[in-house]
Design an enzyme around this catalytic site. Structure first.
Site, PDB file in Angstrom:
ATOM      1  N   LYS A  22       0.835  -1.213   0.000  1.00 26.26           N
ATOM      2  CA  LYS A  22       0.000   0.000   0.000  1.00 26.26           C
ATOM      3  C   LYS A  22       0.864   1.256   0.000  1.00 26.26           C
ATOM      4  O   LYS A  22       0.615   2.185  -0.766  1.00 26.26           O
ATOM      5  CB  LYS A  22      -0.908  -0.046   1.236  1.00 26.26           C
ATOM      6  CG  LYS A  22      -1.845   1.134   1.372  1.00 26.26           C
ATOM      7  CD  LYS A  22      -3.072   0.773   2.182  1.00 26.26           C
ATOM      8  CE  LYS A  22      -2.820   0.676   3.667  1.00 26.26           C
ATOM      9  NZ  LYS A  22      -2.641   1.988   4.315  1.00 26.26           N
ATOM     10  N   SER A  23       1.872   1.294   0.856  1.00 27.57           N
ATOM     11  CA  SER A  23       2.719   2.499   0.956  1.00 27.57           C
ATOM     12  C   SER A  23       3.440   2.773  -0.364  1.00 27.57           C
ATOM     13  O   SER A  23       3.516   3.918  -0.821  1.00 27.57           O
ATOM     14  CB  SER A  23       3.771   2.312   2.050  1.00 27.57           C
ATOM     15  OG  SER A  23       3.164   2.245   3.309  1.00 27.57           O
ATOM     16  N   GLY A  95      -4.762   7.922   5.706  1.00 26.54           N
ATOM     17  CA  GLY A  95      -3.859   8.859   6.374  1.00 26.54           C
ATOM     18  C   GLY A  95      -2.659   9.192   5.507  1.00 26.54           C
ATOM     19  O   GLY A  95      -2.177  10.336   5.494  1.00 26.54           O
ATOM     20  N   ARG A 123      -8.379  12.281  12.851  1.00 23.61           N
ATOM     21  CA  ARG A 123      -6.957  11.988  13.085  1.00 23.61           C
ATOM     22  C   ARG A 123      -6.109  13.260  13.084  1.00 23.61           C
ATOM     23  O   ARG A 123      -6.399  14.205  12.361  1.00 23.61           O
ATOM     24  CB  ARG A 123      -6.462  10.957  12.053  1.00 23.61           C
ATOM     25  CG  ARG A 123      -7.218   9.634  12.204  1.00 23.61           C
ATOM     26  CD  ARG A 123      -6.736   8.589  11.246  1.00 23.61           C
ATOM     27  NE  ARG A 123      -5.361   8.201  11.492  1.00 23.61           N
ATOM     28  CZ  ARG A 123      -4.663   7.395  10.712  1.00 23.61           C
ATOM     29  NH1 ARG A 123      -5.217   6.891   9.626  1.00 23.61           N
ATOM     30  NH2 ARG A 123      -3.417   7.095  11.010  1.00 23.61           N
ATOM     31  N   SER A 168       7.607   8.821  12.295  1.00 25.61           N
ATOM     32  CA  SER A 168       6.453   8.742  11.404  1.00 25.61           C
ATOM     33  C   SER A 168       6.872   8.954   9.962  1.00 25.61           C
ATOM     34  O   SER A 168       7.384  10.012   9.594  1.00 25.61           O
ATOM     35  CB  SER A 168       5.416   9.799  11.791  1.00 25.61           C
ATOM     36  OG  SER A 168       4.497   9.979  10.723  1.00 25.61           O
ATOM     37  N   GLN A 170       4.835   9.236   7.585  1.00 27.86           N
ATOM     38  CA  GLN A 170       3.917  10.200   6.961  1.00 27.86           C
ATOM     39  C   GLN A 170       4.410  11.617   7.179  1.00 27.86           C
ATOM     40  O   GLN A 170       4.360  12.447   6.267  1.00 27.86           O
ATOM     41  CB  GLN A 170       2.502   9.989   7.500  1.00 27.86           C
ATOM     42  CG  GLN A 170       1.939   8.636   7.032  1.00 27.86           C
ATOM     43  CD  GLN A 170       0.553   8.339   7.542  1.00 27.86           C
ATOM     44  OE1 GLN A 170       0.006   9.068   8.368  1.00 27.86           O
ATOM     45  NE2 GLN A 170      -0.025   7.243   7.073  1.00 27.86           N
ATOM     46  N   ASP A 316       1.978  -1.195  11.873  1.00 29.20           N
ATOM     47  CA  ASP A 316       0.634  -1.579  11.435  1.00 29.20           C
ATOM     48  C   ASP A 316       0.276  -3.015  11.842  1.00 29.20           C
ATOM     49  O   ASP A 316      -0.843  -3.457  11.604  1.00 29.20           O
ATOM     50  CB  ASP A 316       0.521  -1.438   9.907  1.00 29.20           C
ATOM     51  CG  ASP A 316       0.565   0.027   9.491  1.00 29.20           C
ATOM     52  OD1 ASP A 316       0.240   0.902  10.323  1.00 29.20           O
ATOM     53  OD2 ASP A 316       0.932   0.309   8.334  1.00 29.20           O
ATOM     54  N   ARG A 347      -6.179   1.559  18.205  1.00 24.74           N
ATOM     55  CA  ARG A 347      -6.019   0.100  18.067  1.00 24.74           C
ATOM     56  C   ARG A 347      -5.710  -0.587  19.394  1.00 24.74           C
ATOM     57  O   ARG A 347      -5.905  -1.807  19.510  1.00 24.74           O
ATOM     58  CB  ARG A 347      -4.944  -0.210  17.008  1.00 24.74           C
ATOM     59  CG  ARG A 347      -5.484   0.052  15.613  1.00 24.74           C
ATOM     60  CD  ARG A 347      -4.491  -0.236  14.521  1.00 24.74           C
ATOM     61  NE  ARG A 347      -5.157  -0.158  13.222  1.00 24.74           N
ATOM     62  CZ  ARG A 347      -4.526  -0.016  12.064  1.00 24.74           C
ATOM     63  NH1 ARG A 347      -3.206   0.060  12.036  1.00 24.74           N
ATOM     64  NH2 ARG A 347      -5.206   0.034  10.938  1.00 24.74           N
ATOM     65  N   ARG A 389      -7.604  -3.406   9.655  1.00 21.42           N
ATOM     66  CA  ARG A 389      -6.652  -4.330  10.299  1.00 21.42           C
ATOM     67  C   ARG A 389      -7.252  -5.001  11.540  1.00 21.42           C
ATOM     68  O   ARG A 389      -6.830  -6.095  11.921  1.00 21.42           O
ATOM     69  CB  ARG A 389      -5.353  -3.609  10.626  1.00 21.42           C
ATOM     70  CG  ARG A 389      -4.677  -3.048   9.377  1.00 21.42           C
ATOM     71  CD  ARG A 389      -3.197  -2.856   9.539  1.00 21.42           C
ATOM     72  NE  ARG A 389      -2.684  -1.927   8.551  1.00 21.42           N
ATOM     73  CZ  ARG A 389      -2.373  -2.254   7.287  1.00 21.42           C
ATOM     74  NH1 ARG A 389      -2.519  -3.493   6.863  1.00 21.42           N
ATOM     75  NH2 ARG A 389      -1.922  -1.346   6.449  1.00 21.42           N
TER      76      ARG A 389
HETATM   77  C1  S3P Z   1       2.471   4.827   6.301  1.00 17.16           C
HETATM   78  C2  S3P Z   1       3.061   5.165   7.485  1.00 17.16           C
HETATM   79  C3  S3P Z   1       2.608   4.706   8.799  1.00 17.16           C
HETATM   80  C4  S3P Z   1       1.603   3.563   8.692  1.00 17.16           C
HETATM   81  C5  S3P Z   1       0.608   3.774   7.606  1.00 17.16           C
HETATM   82  C6  S3P Z   1       1.296   3.951   6.257  1.00 17.16           C
HETATM   83  C7  S3P Z   1       3.038   5.344   5.042  1.00 17.16           C
HETATM   84  O1  S3P Z   1       1.998   5.774   9.485  1.00 17.16           O
HETATM   85  O2  S3P Z   1       0.939   3.356   9.914  1.00 17.16           O
HETATM   86  O3  S3P Z   1      -0.297   2.675   7.526  1.00 17.16           O
HETATM   87  O4  S3P Z   1       2.706   4.831   3.960  1.00 17.16           O
HETATM   88  O5  S3P Z   1       3.846   6.276   5.107  1.00 17.16           O
HETATM   89  P1  S3P Z   1       2.886   6.811  10.371  1.00 17.16           P
HETATM   90  O6  S3P Z   1       3.922   7.320   9.480  1.00 17.16           O
HETATM   91  O7  S3P Z   1       1.913   7.875  10.794  1.00 17.16           O
HETATM   92  O8  S3P Z   1       3.394   5.995  11.521  1.00 17.16           O
END
Ligand code: S3P
Length: 429
Positions: A22-23, A95, A123, A168, A170, A316, A347, A389
């Site tokens: 996914k990422s 997110g 969030r 993080s 993200q 995750d 979670r 999840r």
């Molecule tokens: C992700 C980063 C993670 C993860 C999310 C996907 C990404 O979040 O939990 O499912 O693709 O960069 P955080 O960066 O907020 O921990």
């Protein structure tokens, strides 16, 4: 509302392939759109989260077509080619979409608005808005600027040097994407290394990205070149099958073509430390990402202590780790995982409640959980709480619970793993 019942099985056997990461799929659309020329993506995850990203870029003028073999062809517009979207961009449950795009849109020469579903709109967004503000970004949100919808007036940005209080990807990725448009270099440091897919893919597309111990620096002003991206299977999806095979007696399952980037493979380290038999076969590299086949066999698991640097590498996977822990001998303690409270759901609370309904001994802590394993799980009616999840973790618990588990609200699995139920039925027969 969709409801599913999972009954106990005697073992998971054979070979499976899980859908694309996914990422990496999100990032392939983003960087492919900003590149010059065509980017071809093979193994793209057609889940709802990735479609949110795809739709957002289409709304900004990017043409994406699907080829005969299912590959995506992205006609890149270059760093300055995106167009102002005519409407609000809906990030759905994702997110990653909203946070990474906030960084990217802060550097565009236009106005945009990002929103999401009722979970995403709860969030926290300040984690990206605050450091982006230090780059000169102009972004507004509800809740004092912490909640979506977010309104972004793009414009010129300056580089920054940011010490993130949380590990993080993200946050880091939002700043790196904004950094592509900044006048000077952007550096992000984090307490532990979070997933580094953005850094790897930016470099793969030709950007000067320099990782160093504790952080990464990006130099702006370089064009991205369209590439072929081969997306490996998502280790976060494979994780459900790793735990399922470990806890059901008589299992021997080969999961082919799984991404094993060390910033994501914490789940393998955790399960091996619990006594799980998992072998990495034929390690190789695809488009700058490490990949292997995973051979997993039923194992007697034991409780362990989990905390520190492995936490972001398995962030995750804690819902399904808690299922493994409930089936292990002894106590498993999860610490340093406060971030679990601000995922698609809280979670820690969700797994404590739902796994508790099956008779698992699980106590919520502010930054994790304490799980005393070994007692037989008994079937019950549970809820996914709208979190993909949680739904899949409870399905894994159903494979060993006496009497089967009925899970309410399972449609959310389409977020990341649309073929989960079919695959579970295939491997469990
Ligand atoms: C992700 C980063 C993670 C993860 C999310 C996907 C990404 O979040 O939990 O499912 O693709 O960069 P955080 O960066 O907020 O921990």
């Amino acid at each position: 509302m969709e409801t599913r019942t999972v009954k106990s099985v005697t073992g998971l056997r054979g070979e499976i392939t899980v859908p694309g990461d996914k990422s990496i799929s999100h990032r392939s659309i983003m960087l492919g759109s900003l590149a010059r020329g065509t980017t071809v993506v093979r193994g793209f995850l057609h889940g709802e989260d990735n479609h949110s990203t795809l739709n957002a870029f289409r709304a900004m003028g990017v043409e994406v077509t699907e080829g005969e073999a299912g590959e995506l062809r992205i006609a890149g517009l270059g760093l300055h080619g995106l167009k102002e979207p005519a409407d609000v961009l809906d990030c759905g449950n994702s997110g990653t979409t909203i946070r990474l795009m906030t960084g990217l849109l802060a550097g565009q020469n236009f106005f945009s608005v990002l929103t999401g579903d009722r979970y995403l709109r709860k969030r926290p967004m300040k984690r990206v808005l605050n450091p982006l503000a230090s780059m000169g970004a102009r972004i507004w949100g509800r809740g004092g600027g912490d909640l979506a919808p977010l309104a972004i007036q793009g414009g010129s940005l300056r580089g920054t040097s940011y010490d993130s209080p949380i590990a993080s990807a993200q946050v880091k990725s939002a700043l790196l994407l904004a950094g592509l448009y900044a006048e000077s270099e952007t550096t992000v440091r984090e307490p532990h290394l979070s997933r580094d897919h953005s850094e790897r893919m930016l470099r793969y597309f030709g950007v000067d990205v320099r990782p160093f111990p504790g952080g990464v620096t990006l130099l702006p002003g370089q064009p991205l070149e369209g590439r072929e991206v081969l997306v490996p299977g998502d280790i976060s999806s494979a994780a459900f099958f790793l735990v399922a095979a470990l806890i059901t007696p008589g299992s021997e399952l080969l999961i082919r073509n799984v991404g094993v980037n060390p910033t994501r493979s914490g789940i393998i380290d955790i399960l091996q430390a619990m006594g799980g038999s998992i072998e990495l076969l034929d390690p190789r590299e695809l488009s700058g990402e490490p990949v292997a086949d995973l051979l997993v066999r039923s194992s007697d698991l034991m409780g362990i202590e989990i905390g520190g640097e492995v936490v972001p590498r398995a962030i995750d996977e804690f819902p399904v780790v808690s299922v493994a822990a409930a089936c292990a001998r002894g106590v498993t303690t999860i610490r340093d995982a406060r971030e679990l409270r601000v995922k698609e759901t809280d979670r820690i609370a969700a797994m404590t409640t739902e796994l508790g309904k099956l008779g698992a001994q699980i106590v919520a802590r502010e930054d994790g959980m304490e799980i005393t394993g070994g007692s037989l799980l008994t079937g019950a009616r549970v809820s996914s709480q709208g979190d993909h999840r949680i739904a899949m973790s409870m399905a894994v618990a159903g494979l060993v619970a006496k009497g089967g588990v009925t899970i309410e609200d399972t449609g959310c699995t389409a977020t990341s793993f649309p073929t989960f139920w079919e695959l579970l039925a295939t491997a469990g027969n």
